[in-house]
Design an enzyme around this catalytic site. Sequence first.
Site, short mmCIF file in Angstrom:
data_model
loop_
_atom_site.label_atom_id
_atom_site.label_comp_id
_atom_site.label_asym_id
_atom_site.label_seq_id
_atom_site.Cartn_x
_atom_site.Cartn_y
_atom_site.Cartn_z
N CYS A 1 -17.70 27.19 69.89
CA CYS A 1 -16.81 25.90 70.58
C CYS A 1 -17.33 25.70 72.12
O CYS A 1 -16.92 24.82 72.58
CB CYS A 1 -15.50 26.74 70.69
SG CYS A 1 -15.45 28.51 70.93
N CYS B 1 -11.16 25.82 75.92
CA CYS B 1 -10.00 25.13 75.37
C CYS B 1 -8.89 25.96 76.18
O CYS B 1 -8.92 27.00 76.76
CB CYS B 1 -9.85 25.20 73.94
SG CYS B 1 -9.62 27.09 73.54
N CYS C 1 -10.16 33.17 70.76
CA CYS C 1 -10.20 33.05 72.22
C CYS C 1 -9.97 34.34 72.95
O CYS C 1 -10.22 34.56 74.19
CB CYS C 1 -9.33 31.80 72.52
SG CYS C 1 -9.93 30.19 71.92
#
Lengths: 199, 125
Positions: free
Chosen positions: B37, B63, B106
């Site tokens: 990502c 993010c 994450c």
Amino acid sequence: MSKTYNCVSCKAPLEENLVICRVCQALQPIYSEVSPFRYFGFDPQFDLDELKLEREYLDLQVVVHPDKQAKRSAEECEYAKSHAIKVTQAYETLKDPIKRAQALMHLKGIELNLETHIQDPELLQQTLERQESLSNLSSKAAIKAFIDESEVAEAIVMQELSQAFRESNFDAVPERVAALRYAQKLYRDARMKLMHLTS
Amino acid sequence: MAYHNRVIDHYENPRNVGSLDDKDKHVGTGLVGAPACGDVMRLQIKVNDEGVIEDAKFKTFGCGSAIASSSLATEWIKGKSVNEAKAIKNTEIADYLALPPVKMHCSMLAEDAIQAAIKDLEAKK
């Protein structure tokens, strides 16, 4: 040693793609084990003729298009349906440098998994600094300059990746692929930032 | 898909953003990345002679879930001993923030960052 494939109909060797026989025009069955390179009739290497890829893709799309199968047998119509999906998948793999690198590594028996977290201090520090400087930019001109720099940086990583493949230096590939991913992200983030300023 | 209020809270008001002096021998730096990502996370801890984490800072480009995970991680480890911090699992972070399955990685990155910071500190001794 790459395996040779022959046309199911006229038995001529398939020297180009594995979709249609260029001698008798018969559609070929799907060989699920073939790489996207062999499927399109390309050498399994990182550097590829993009124009040739585009041309082959457009051509094969027409060949397997549902509207073009009127004179074909029921069996060939089935092949066409499967090829329609596979042609696009193979094209997308070959076109994207990261997917192309993954496909090449797969041929070498190495699975390149981008989901794995990395701790490469040099690459990460550099990326962090670049992201930090991007977040501090506020003028359009400065962001445009940043985009230009990012484009150059991305091109350099592409060259390094290409060199690693040419020299069969496969150990260097995962790190350069990660670097390419980060370079693409920086470029995209900068473009997004500019877009938001412009709109 | 709606994010939990805690994610939004940490995303909008991240705690402990910044950096600590990497040259300080009491400071450990963890730098980890998720190429898929394009996320980069730096998490730093300052540990006193009693082995307690006095301060923690982070800087994350990624993010909202990655930012929230690292922000929460710094909040949790402050005041804890190194061993307690070491035991923090990504699932605890993910549960607290109610991260959806696609964002589990994450919280994993935040756990990796804590471990890397501790490892860096131990390597300095």
